[in-house]
Scaffold this motif. Structure first.
Motif, PDB file in Angstrom:
ATOM      1  N   VAL A  41       0.828  -1.202   0.000  1.00  0.00           N
ATOM      2  CA  VAL A  41       0.000   0.000   0.000  1.00  0.00           C
ATOM      3  C   VAL A  41       0.867   1.259   0.000  1.00  0.00           C
ATOM      4  CG1 VAL A  41      -1.742   1.297   1.315  1.00  0.00           C
ATOM      5  CG2 VAL A  41      -1.884  -1.188   1.159  1.00  0.00           C
ATOM      6  N   LEU A  42       2.016   1.188   0.647  1.00  0.00           N
ATOM      7  CA  LEU A  42       2.933   2.319   0.734  1.00  0.00           C
ATOM      8  C   LEU A  42       4.160   2.002  -0.128  1.00  0.00           C
ATOM      9  CD1 LEU A  42       3.723   5.026   2.083  1.00  0.00           C
ATOM     10  CD2 LEU A  42       4.754   3.690   3.918  1.00  0.00           C
ATOM     11  N   PRO A  43       4.270   2.644  -1.275  1.00  0.00           N
ATOM     12  CA  PRO A  43       5.406   2.350  -2.159  1.00  0.00           C
ATOM     13  C   PRO A  43       6.680   3.045  -1.687  1.00  0.00           C
ATOM     14  CG  PRO A  43       3.980   3.981  -3.183  1.00  0.00           C
ATOM     15  CD  PRO A  43       3.342   3.601  -1.867  1.00  0.00           C
ATOM     16  N   ILE A  44       7.614   2.265  -1.158  1.00  0.00           N
ATOM     17  CA  ILE A  44       8.928   2.787  -0.772  1.00  0.00           C
ATOM     18  C   ILE A  44       9.989   1.795  -1.206  1.00  0.00           C
ATOM     19  CG2 ILE A  44       8.110   4.185   1.165  1.00  0.00           C
ATOM     20  CD1 ILE A  44       9.034   2.006   3.046  1.00  0.00           C
ATOM     21  N   ASP A  45      11.194   2.294  -1.336  1.00  0.00           N
ATOM     22  CA  ASP A  45      12.279   1.415  -1.774  1.00  0.00           C
ATOM     23  C   ASP A  45      12.755   0.531  -0.626  1.00  0.00           C
ATOM     24  OD1 ASP A  45      14.953   2.710  -0.589  1.00  0.00           O
ATOM     25  OD2 ASP A  45      13.600   4.331  -1.208  1.00  0.00           O
ATOM     26  N   ASP A  46      13.479  -0.525  -0.995  1.00  0.00           N
ATOM     27  CA  ASP A  46      13.921  -1.521  -0.011  1.00  0.00           C
ATOM     28  C   ASP A  46      14.830  -0.932   1.058  1.00  0.00           C
ATOM     29  OD1 ASP A  46      12.451  -3.446  -1.289  1.00  0.00           O
ATOM     30  OD2 ASP A  46      14.158  -4.312  -2.367  1.00  0.00           O
ATOM     31  N   MET A  47      15.690   0.009   0.687  1.00  0.00           N
ATOM     32  CA  MET A  47      16.607   0.597   1.676  1.00  0.00           C
ATOM     33  C   MET A  47      15.833   1.421   2.708  1.00  0.00           C
ATOM     34  SD  MET A  47      20.148   1.502  -0.274  1.00  0.00           S
ATOM     35  CE  MET A  47      20.744   2.206   1.224  1.00  0.00           C
ATOM     36  N   LEU A  49      12.702   0.966   3.554  1.00  0.00           N
ATOM     37  CA  LEU A  49      11.957   0.005   4.371  1.00  0.00           C
ATOM     38  C   LEU A  49      12.868  -0.637   5.409  1.00  0.00           C
ATOM     39  CD1 LEU A  49       9.391  -1.532   5.064  1.00  0.00           C
ATOM     40  CD2 LEU A  49       9.945  -3.140   3.224  1.00  0.00           C
ATOM     41  N   ALA A  50      14.054  -1.036   4.999  1.00  0.00           N
ATOM     42  CA  ALA A  50      15.006  -1.643   5.946  1.00  0.00           C
ATOM     43  C   ALA A  50      15.372  -0.653   7.043  1.00  0.00           C
ATOM     44  CB  ALA A  50      16.251  -2.113   5.210  1.00  0.00           C
ATOM     45  N   SER A  51      15.551   0.601   6.683  1.00  0.00           N
ATOM     46  CA  SER A  51      15.879   1.631   7.665  1.00  0.00           C
ATOM     47  C   SER A  51      14.729   1.834   8.645  1.00  0.00           C
ATOM     48  CB  SER A  51      16.196   2.940   6.937  1.00  0.00           C
ATOM     49  OG  SER A  51      16.443   3.964   7.859  1.00  0.00           O
ATOM     50  N   MET A  52      13.506   1.845   8.136  1.00  0.00           N
ATOM     51  CA  MET A  52      12.337   1.991   9.001  1.00  0.00           C
ATOM     52  C   MET A  52      12.211   0.812   9.958  1.00  0.00           C
ATOM     53  SD  MET A  52       9.599   3.590   6.269  1.00  0.00           S
ATOM     54  CE  MET A  52       8.211   2.932   7.142  1.00  0.00           C
ATOM     55  N   LYS A  53      12.470  -0.397   9.465  1.00  0.00           N
ATOM     56  CA  LYS A  53      12.388  -1.584  10.324  1.00  0.00           C
ATOM     57  C   LYS A  53      13.427  -1.522  11.432  1.00  0.00           C
ATOM     58  CE  LYS A  53      10.258  -4.821   7.098  1.00  0.00           C
ATOM     59  NZ  LYS A  53      10.396  -6.081   6.363  1.00  0.00           N
ATOM     60  N   LYS A  54      14.635  -1.069  11.082  1.00  0.00           N
ATOM     61  CA  LYS A  54      15.693  -0.958  12.093  1.00  0.00           C
ATOM     62  C   LYS A  54      15.323   0.103  13.133  1.00  0.00           C
ATOM     63  CE  LYS A  54      20.582  -0.182  12.764  1.00  0.00           C
ATOM     64  NZ  LYS A  54      21.869   0.111  12.161  1.00  0.00           N
ATOM     65  N   GLU A  55      14.816   1.234  12.672  1.00  0.00           N
ATOM     66  CA  GLU A  55      14.409   2.298  13.583  1.00  0.00           C
ATOM     67  C   GLU A  55      13.291   1.819  14.506  1.00  0.00           C
ATOM     68  OE1 GLU A  55      12.770   6.903  13.366  1.00  0.00           O
ATOM     69  OE2 GLU A  55      13.392   5.907  11.530  1.00  0.00           O
ATOM     70  N   LYS A  56      12.370   1.036  13.965  1.00  0.00           N
ATOM     71  CA  LYS A  56      11.271   0.482  14.753  1.00  0.00           C
ATOM     72  C   LYS A  56      11.811  -0.451  15.847  1.00  0.00           C
ATOM     73  CE  LYS A  56       7.496  -2.636  14.183  1.00  0.00           C
ATOM     74  NZ  LYS A  56       7.203  -3.772  13.408  1.00  0.00           N
ATOM     75  N   LEU A  57      12.779  -1.297  15.495  1.00  0.00           N
ATOM     76  CA  LEU A  57      13.370  -2.205  16.481  1.00  0.00           C
ATOM     77  C   LEU A  57      14.108  -1.451  17.580  1.00  0.00           C
ATOM     78  CD1 LEU A  57      14.706  -5.090  14.223  1.00  0.00           C
ATOM     79  CD2 LEU A  57      12.853  -5.204  15.890  1.00  0.00           C
ATOM     80  N   VAL A  58      14.807  -0.391  17.205  1.00  0.00           N
ATOM     81  CA  VAL A  58      15.517   0.423  18.195  1.00  0.00           C
ATOM     82  C   VAL A  58      14.512   1.066  19.154  1.00  0.00           C
ATOM     83  CG1 VAL A  58      16.918   2.516  18.485  1.00  0.00           C
ATOM     84  CG2 VAL A  58      17.554   0.819  16.764  1.00  0.00           C
ATOM     85  N   ALA A  59      13.425   1.589  18.599  1.00  0.00           N
ATOM     86  CA  ALA A  59      12.389   2.204  19.431  1.00  0.00           C
ATOM     87  C   ALA A  59      11.776   1.164  20.368  1.00  0.00           C
ATOM     88  CB  ALA A  59      11.313   2.844  18.557  1.00  0.00           C
ATOM     89  N   LYS A  60      11.504  -0.020  19.842  1.00  0.00           N
ATOM     90  CA  LYS A  60      10.913  -1.080  20.667  1.00  0.00           C
ATOM     91  C   LYS A  60      11.841  -1.463  21.811  1.00  0.00           C
ATOM     92  CE  LYS A  60       9.044  -5.736  20.547  1.00  0.00           C
ATOM     93  NZ  LYS A  60       8.713  -6.894  19.728  1.00  0.00           N
ATOM     94  N   ALA A  61      13.125  -1.619  21.518  1.00  0.00           N
ATOM     95  CA  ALA A  61      14.088  -1.983  22.555  1.00  0.00           C
ATOM     96  C   ALA A  61      14.145  -0.907  23.638  1.00  0.00           C
ATOM     97  CB  ALA A  61      15.467  -2.203  21.942  1.00  0.00           C
TER      98      ALA A  61
END
Length: 75
Positions: A41-47, A49-61
């Motif tokens: 639904v949200l068109p973004i490039d792989d890099m 997306l990977a950066s967002m996932k990493k940022e999400k994990l850091v926030a969760k930790a």
């Protein structure tokens, strides 16, 4: 996140700690964007997306550390 915790406890910490509230809301926004990207639904490039996932994990930790610190202070 914090599905196993009482909603009232999470809300109390969000009300008492502005940093926890900000980080919690930021994590929720990232989670929504990552989900939307994963389902196309949200068109973004792989890099990005990977950066967002990493940022999400850091926030969760960080949120989990803040939650654990609170638990240790109250017991």
């Amino acid at each position: 996140m914090f599905e196993n915790q009482q909603r009232e406890d999470v809300e109390a910490l969000m009300n008492a700690d502005a940093e926890f509230r900000r980080l919690y809301q930021h994590h929720k926004q990232l989670d929504s964007k990552v989900h939307d990207a994963d389902i196309g639904v949200l068109p973004i490039d792989d890099m990005t997306l990977a950066s967002m996932k990493k940022e999400k994990l850091v926030a969760k930790a960080r949120l989990e550390r803040m939650w654990a610190d609170r638990a240790h202070r109250t017991h």
